[in-house]
Design a protein around this motif. Structure first.
Motif, PDB file in Angstrom:
ATOM      1  N   TRP A  12      11.590  10.480  14.283  1.00  0.00           N
ATOM      2  CA  TRP A  12      10.810  11.699  14.731  1.00  0.00           C
ATOM      3  C   TRP A  12      10.444  11.748  16.084  1.00  0.00           C
ATOM      4  N   ASN A  13      11.350  12.628  16.858  1.00  0.00           N
ATOM      5  CA  ASN A  13      11.086  12.813  18.409  1.00  0.00           C
ATOM      6  C   ASN A  13       9.424  13.272  18.405  1.00  0.00           C
ATOM      7  N   ALA A  14       9.045  12.165  19.178  1.00  0.00           N
ATOM      8  CA  ALA A  14       7.598  12.440  19.352  1.00  0.00           C
ATOM      9  C   ALA A  14       6.996  13.469  20.175  1.00  0.00           C
ATOM     10  N   THR A  15       7.867  14.161  21.113  1.00  0.00           N
ATOM     11  CA  THR A  15       7.664  15.413  21.739  1.00  0.00           C
ATOM     12  C   THR A  15       7.588  16.589  20.853  1.00  0.00           C
ATOM     13  N   ALA A  16       8.501  16.738  19.766  1.00  0.00           N
ATOM     14  CA  ALA A  16       8.658  17.711  18.949  1.00  0.00           C
ATOM     15  C   ALA A  16       7.814  17.574  17.698  1.00  0.00           C
ATOM     16  N   ALA A  17       7.074  16.179  17.580  1.00  0.00           N
ATOM     17  CA  ALA A  17       6.447  16.014  16.416  1.00  0.00           C
ATOM     18  C   ALA A  17       5.007  16.047  16.594  1.00  0.00           C
ATOM     19  N   ALA A  18       4.609  15.517  17.748  1.00  0.00           N
ATOM     20  CA  ALA A  18       3.140  15.376  18.073  1.00  0.00           C
ATOM     21  C   ALA A  18       2.680  15.849  19.408  1.00  0.00           C
ATOM     22  N   SER A  19       1.374  16.093  19.383  1.00  0.00           N
ATOM     23  CA  SER A  19       0.702  16.831  20.749  1.00  0.00           C
ATOM     24  C   SER A  19      -0.662  16.470  20.935  1.00  0.00           C
ATOM     25  N   GLY A  20      -1.071  15.974  22.358  1.00  0.00           N
ATOM     26  CA  GLY A  20      -2.447  15.883  22.441  1.00  0.00           C
ATOM     27  C   GLY A  20      -3.062  16.901  23.112  1.00  0.00           C
ATOM     28  N   ILE A  32       6.257   7.133   8.558  1.00  0.00           N
ATOM     29  CA  ILE A  32       6.598   7.997   9.736  1.00  0.00           C
ATOM     30  C   ILE A  32       6.968   7.412  11.141  1.00  0.00           C
ATOM     31  N   LEU A  33       8.036   7.425  11.538  1.00  0.00           N
ATOM     32  CA  LEU A  33       8.338   6.486  12.769  1.00  0.00           C
ATOM     33  C   LEU A  33       8.672   7.626  13.786  1.00  0.00           C
ATOM     34  N   LEU A  34       7.725   7.744  14.940  1.00  0.00           N
ATOM     35  CA  LEU A  34       7.685   8.625  15.995  1.00  0.00           C
ATOM     36  C   LEU A  34       8.645   7.844  17.109  1.00  0.00           C
ATOM     37  N   ASP A  35       9.498   8.561  17.669  1.00  0.00           N
ATOM     38  CA  ASP A  35      10.387   8.174  18.634  1.00  0.00           C
ATOM     39  C   ASP A  35       9.671   8.467  19.913  1.00  0.00           C
ATOM     40  N   HIS A  80       0.763  -1.252  -0.061  1.00  0.00           N
ATOM     41  CA  HIS A  80      -0.042  -0.051   0.016  1.00  0.00           C
ATOM     42  C   HIS A  80       0.882   1.287  -0.168  1.00  0.00           C
ATOM     43  N   PRO A  81       1.743   1.408  -1.074  1.00  0.00           N
ATOM     44  CA  PRO A  81       2.517   2.661  -1.137  1.00  0.00           C
ATOM     45  C   PRO A  81       1.745   4.069  -1.043  1.00  0.00           C
ATOM     46  N   ALA A  82       0.427   4.074  -1.372  1.00  0.00           N
ATOM     47  CA  ALA A  82      -0.256   5.444  -1.143  1.00  0.00           C
ATOM     48  C   ALA A  82      -0.766   5.675   0.051  1.00  0.00           C
ATOM     49  N   GLU A  83      -0.361   4.738   1.041  1.00  0.00           N
ATOM     50  CA  GLU A  83      -1.193   4.921   2.065  1.00  0.00           C
ATOM     51  C   GLU A  83      -0.099   5.319   3.200  1.00  0.00           C
ATOM     52  N   ILE A  84      -0.056   6.620   3.858  1.00  0.00           N
ATOM     53  CA  ILE A  84       0.870   7.028   4.947  1.00  0.00           C
ATOM     54  C   ILE A  84       0.582   6.596   6.187  1.00  0.00           C
ATOM     55  N   VAL A  85       1.462   5.746   6.762  1.00  0.00           N
ATOM     56  CA  VAL A  85       1.363   5.388   8.256  1.00  0.00           C
ATOM     57  C   VAL A  85       2.100   5.983   9.344  1.00  0.00           C
ATOM     58  N   VAL A  86       1.671   6.430  10.620  1.00  0.00           N
ATOM     59  CA  VAL A  86       2.589   6.948  11.350  1.00  0.00           C
ATOM     60  C   VAL A  86       2.325   5.903  12.531  1.00  0.00           C
ATOM     61  N   ILE A  87       3.760   5.522  12.880  1.00  0.00           N
ATOM     62  CA  ILE A  87       3.995   4.537  13.856  1.00  0.00           C
ATOM     63  C   ILE A  87       4.721   5.493  15.107  1.00  0.00           C
ATOM     64  N   SER A  88       3.954   5.238  16.319  1.00  0.00           N
ATOM     65  CA  SER A  88       4.517   5.913  17.548  1.00  0.00           C
ATOM     66  C   SER A  88       4.977   4.515  18.263  1.00  0.00           C
ATOM     67  N   LEU A  89       6.421   4.299  18.319  1.00  0.00           N
ATOM     68  CA  LEU A  89       6.942   3.242  18.743  1.00  0.00           C
ATOM     69  C   LEU A  89       7.627   3.568  20.342  1.00  0.00           C
ATOM     70  N   SER A  90       7.010   2.645  21.334  1.00  0.00           N
ATOM     71  CA  SER A  90       7.719   2.904  22.726  1.00  0.00           C
ATOM     72  C   SER A  90       8.188   1.720  22.921  1.00  0.00           C
ATOM     73  N   VAL A  91       9.288   1.415  23.960  1.00  0.00           N
ATOM     74  CA  VAL A  91       9.894   0.246  24.237  1.00  0.00           C
ATOM     75  C   VAL A  91      10.291   0.199  25.931  1.00  0.00           C
ATOM     76  N   THR A  92       9.990  -1.008  26.313  1.00  0.00           N
ATOM     77  CA  THR A  92      10.195  -1.262  27.933  1.00  0.00           C
ATOM     78  C   THR A  92      11.183  -2.369  27.794  1.00  0.00           C
ATOM     79  N   ALA A  93      12.104  -2.204  28.921  1.00  0.00           N
ATOM     80  CA  ALA A  93      13.102  -3.393  29.029  1.00  0.00           C
ATOM     81  C   ALA A  93      13.773  -3.054  30.420  1.00  0.00           C
ATOM     82  N   PRO A  94      14.594  -4.057  30.869  1.00  0.00           N
ATOM     83  CA  PRO A  94      15.261  -3.701  32.166  1.00  0.00           C
ATOM     84  C   PRO A  94      16.231  -2.569  32.028  1.00  0.00           C
ATOM     85  N   ALA A  95      16.238  -1.516  33.214  1.00  0.00           N
ATOM     86  CA  ALA A  95      16.831  -0.199  32.902  1.00  0.00           C
ATOM     87  C   ALA A  95      18.242  -0.317  32.435  1.00  0.00           C
TER      88      ALA A  95
END
Length: 498
Positions: free
Chosen positions: A234-242, A220-223, A159-174
């Motif tokens: 893309w830094n999520a804080t700089a690129a997205a807001s609620g 678009i991969l939001l960090d 689906h090359p005509a569909e733009i997908v925004v992925i907001s990715l977060s990760v958890t693991a031992p510190a």
């Protein structure tokens, strides 16, 4: 005709045409005239609307999104993420935690096919493996062959005509988190196709739809962590807001009791915050993606959700047979104790899971012989004056071993007594408890129905449409309360077809 009325007509046409869902996917951006609203296909709606949205900034294209997209794979037996923020609760009450945490019903690829273009993706790395998760309950393995990552990659390629925004977060031992975060982004980039990732230096949320498609960029991969230092994150804080649209941003303490008594009040608060966020001048946020709350998110008030289920839904679902008891192990099991034994406080699998408390038991004394004086009674017996006989005479009696003389007459049936020792025994497993419903899914579904009504009604005002971007909701694919798959997504997408 006013823009608001035109929007409403377009929306009604969309919702009324479910029959077109079987049409094949659109592969490329179309250059012909825009299709009728009712012909928009959910898996290719951006491509279908390309002539209309080509020069529209990406953060002005209204998108349905998936909150906790990977939670579809959560079950009461799928395990817990040890670094999840509700791990202790989820470990003790896996069925309850799973019902709260599972906000989607179909795979992420299916969510994309049902119209979602914003994916809230949360990953847990544990014991060398990657899983989706929400709160603590684990979903499906993510990077395994045939898993969600591969499916998402195949969908994006098709689906090359569909733009997908992925907001990715990760958890693991510190100690492992920085390396795990970098690994997650690199591995996801590999399966999505690095050439398809839009780089932050080249594009922004205000870049037009056509500029990304022309460059072959569809992801678009939001960090969400700030730990992934890549040109294509893309830094999520700089690129997205609620913009403060989520009730969790500042919940008044008194609302917890109110929401317990009437859950729809929390939905009303969500709607009010959404409208207020839309009405405000976005200011510095004008150049960001606007990720707006669509419904109450179940993890917002986890304690409240647990109370609600405990008082309303759980008793109806605890289907252990009479004489057995419920244990939350493995999502809910039924066990029994031996007759007269009661449940102990120890784990149900231990040998002392059941216990019989100490108690007094009595029995009769045994007549041995007559003796005038007590010192003449043989060893192991006791002397009784037998004042109830005439002429009075003493007698020797005995109690069974380990028994003591009672205060009752020596001839009574309970003349001797003793305390029984505390006894312990293992419990017997009888089978799963029968708790099968995922309670909050149905509640989320009712909220989505209300959201659908709001989108079809008051939110059609033209002054709101210009600021409405991503609506992140639970279960955008429909629910058993009358919404069909894609209904909610169609209502949101309709904002692009005035």
């Amino acid at each position: 005709m006013s823009p608001g009325r035109t929007t409403l007509i377009g929306l009604l046409a969309l919702v009324a045409t479910l029959a077109v869902m079987w049409l094949p996917a659109a592969g490329q951006v179309r250059a012909d005239s825009p299709p009728a609203a009712g012909r928009i296909r959910l898996d290719s709606w951006m491509g279908d609307l390309a002539p209309r949205i080509a020069d529209t900034p990406l953060n002005r294209i209204t998108m349905p999104g998936s909150h906790d997209a990977g939670s579809w794979g959560i079950t009461a037996r799928s395990g817990q993420c040890r670094t999840g923020y509700i791990y202790d609760l989820a470990r003790s009450f896996p069925q309850l935690a799973a019902s709260v945490a599972r906000t989607q019903r179909v795979s992420i690829a299916e969510q994309l096919s049902n119209g979602s273009r914003y994916v809230d993706l949360r990953l847990c790395k544990q014991d060398g493996q990657w899983f989706t998760y929400h709160g603590a309950p684990l979903g499906a393995p993510f990077f395994d062959p045939g898993g969600d990552a591969e499916q998402i990659g195949r969908w994006i390629a098709a689906h090359p005509a569909e733009i997908v925004v992925i907001s990715l977060s990760v958890t693991a031992p510190a100690a492992e988190l920085p390396a795990a975060t970098a690994e997650a982004y690199d591995r996801f980039a590999a399966v999505a196709g690095a050439s398809r990732l839009a780089s932050r230096p080249q594009f922004s949320p205000t870049s037009t739809y056509s500029s990304l498609v022309a460059a072959g960029k569809s992801v678009i991969l939001l960090d969400d962590s700030g730990l992934a230092d890549r040109d294509w994150t893309w830094n999520a804080t700089a690129a997205a807001s609620g913009r403060g649209s989520y009730p969790a941003d500042s919940p008044p303490a008194g609302n917890y009791l109110r929401d317990f008594a009437g859950p729809q009040a929390l939905f009303a608060e969500t709607i009010a915050r959404d409208r207020a966020a839309l009405a405000r001048d976005p200011g510095d946020d004008a150049g960001k993606f606007f990720v707006m709350a669509g419904i109450v998110q179940p993890d917002t008030l986890l304690g409240l959700a647990g109370l609600q289920q405990s008082f309303t839904a759980l008793p109806d679902s605890m289907t252990c047979a009479p004489g057995s008891f419920y244990d939350p192990r493995n999502g809910g099991e039924c066990w029994t104790c031996p007759a007269e034994y009661t449940r102990n406080i120890t784990p149900v699998t231990q040998g002392d899971a059941c216990w019989l408390p100490s108690r007094a038991v009595s029995t009769a004394a045994t007549y041995v012989r007559n003796e005038t004086w007590a010192w003449n009674c043989p060893s192991g017996t006791f002397w009784d004056p037998r004042m109830d006989a005439f002429p009075w005479q003493g007698q020797c009696w005995s109690c069974p071993p380990d028994h003591l003389r009672n205060v009752t007459p020596v001839t009574s049936a309970n003349a001797c007594w003793r305390m029984t020792p505390i006894r312990e025994a293992p419990a017997t497993f009888r089978g799963p408890s029968g708790i099968t419903r995922t309670f909050l899914l149905d509640r989320a579904a009712s909220y989505n129905a209300l959201l659908h009504q709001q989108l079809a009604g008051p939110w059609t005002a033209p002054d709101l449409r210009k600021n409405l971007n991503i609506v992140a909701v639970d279960d955008v694919t429909g629910a058993p309360d009358g919404l069909q798959p894609g209904d909610l997504a169609r209502a949101i997408i309709a904002y692009n077809t005035p």
